[in-house]
Scaffold this motif. Structure first.
Motif, mmCIF file in Angstrom:
data_model
loop_
_atom_site.group_PDB
_atom_site.id
_atom_site.type_symbol
_atom_site.label_atom_id
_atom_site.label_comp_id
_atom_site.label_asym_id
_atom_site.label_seq_id
_atom_site.Cartn_x
_atom_site.Cartn_y
_atom_site.Cartn_z
ATOM 1 N N TYR A 4 1.145 -1.090 -0.113
ATOM 2 C CA TYR A 4 0.025 -0.044 -0.147
ATOM 3 C C TYR A 4 1.192 1.706 0.001
ATOM 4 N N GLY A 5 0.041 2.403 -0.507
ATOM 5 C CA GLY A 5 0.899 3.538 -0.716
ATOM 6 C C GLY A 5 0.229 3.874 0.496
ATOM 7 N N ASP A 6 0.098 5.724 0.777
ATOM 8 C CA ASP A 6 -0.344 6.704 2.061
ATOM 9 C C ASP A 6 -1.599 6.631 1.742
ATOM 10 N N CYS A 7 -2.711 5.934 2.364
ATOM 11 C CA CYS A 7 -3.729 4.995 1.531
ATOM 12 C C CYS A 7 -4.443 5.286 2.383
ATOM 13 N N CYS A 8 -4.351 6.043 3.763
ATOM 14 C CA CYS A 8 -5.102 6.410 4.520
ATOM 15 C C CYS A 8 -4.357 6.976 5.794
ATOM 16 N N ALA A 9 -5.230 7.488 6.638
ATOM 17 C CA ALA A 9 -3.206 8.629 7.645
ATOM 18 C C ALA A 9 -2.881 7.736 8.241
ATOM 19 N N GLY A 10 -3.437 6.531 9.116
ATOM 20 C CA GLY A 10 -2.383 6.115 9.643
ATOM 21 C C GLY A 10 -1.721 4.999 9.440
ATOM 22 N N MET A 11 -1.529 4.891 8.286
ATOM 23 C CA MET A 11 -0.731 3.587 7.325
ATOM 24 C C MET A 11 0.472 3.483 8.262
ATOM 25 N N LEU A 12 1.929 4.503 8.501
ATOM 26 C CA LEU A 12 2.583 4.108 9.643
ATOM 27 C C LEU A 12 2.636 3.474 10.164
ATOM 28 N N ASP A 13 1.589 3.742 11.086
ATOM 29 C CA ASP A 13 0.884 3.612 12.557
ATOM 30 C C ASP A 13 0.931 1.661 12.690
ATOM 31 N N LEU A 14 0.304 1.952 11.399
ATOM 32 C CA LEU A 14 -0.462 0.618 10.810
ATOM 33 C C LEU A 14 1.307 -0.504 11.360
#
Length: 201
Positions: A66-76
């Motif tokens: 996935y890319g930056d597809c939702c605000a919490g992607m990096l946290d996930l």
């Protein structure tokens, strides 16, 4: 016990990842989510969280395609010790950063094969059912539709012509080999290995 890499990916790349898997360019197990979840980022985030919760611990390596597809992607990714592909979206993952920047300077609207079949659904979800308003918004920010032809299916000429008529934008097809995608996947898998090795120490 045989452990493996689990790839949790957007369905927009289902055909491309499945081809690489069939050709044994990538191993492990593939899981896909509906690409239309992009139209509802909070729902995408909740769905990814649940999917990651189910799969974390059941594999050696966990990769988010996935890319930056939702605000919490990096946290996930951090929370579930997963690696993520290093791109802002799936189109950039396919064409690479340099070509993506060139296409953005051209104000191209990029159409992946899976979305070409669903363009009307995507447009109505993103911009609403008012075709005239959608056309104005598209023409304000984009100058051309570019279909990214990954060779998985014939170029959907009829669908692209209909999208072109709807949007008022010209369209063209651009052939994309899977090498850049494969490199991005391999890099992410290597980072996933590093994450897991760090946990064992």
């Amino acid at each position: 016990m045989i452990r493996k890499t689990v790839w949790l990916a957007c369905g927009v790349l289902r055909d491309e990842l499945s081809r690489l898997h069939r050709d044994e360019m990538i191993g492990g197990e593939l899981f896909f989510l509906d690409s239309m979840l992009h139209m509802a980022p909070p729902l995408l985030e909740r769905t990814l969280r649940e999917q990651l919760r189910q799969r974390c611990g059941a594999c050696d390596r966990l990769v988010l395609v996935y890319g930056d597809c939702c605000a919490g992607m990096l946290d996930l990714a951090r929370e579930f010790r997963a690696a993520r592909t290093d791109s802002i979206n799936c189109a950039q993952l396919l064409v690479g950063r340099k070509r993506y920047r060139e296409l953005m300077r051209e104000e191209a609207f990029l159409v992946l094969p899976e979305w070409a079949e669903r363009w009307r659904e995507v447009m109505e979800e993103a911009l609403g059912p008012d075709a005239a308003a959608a056309r104005e918004l598209l023409k304000e920010h984009r100058s051309v539709l570019v279909y990214l032809d990954t060779g998985m299916v014939p170029v959907p000429v009829r669908q692209m012509e209909a999208f072109s008529a709807y949007s008022g934008l010209p369209w063209r097809s651009e052939r994309v080999e899977l090498d850049t995608l494969l490199t991005g996947l391999m890099d992410a898998e290597a980072r996933a290995m590093t994450i897991m090795e760090g946990e064992k120490q």
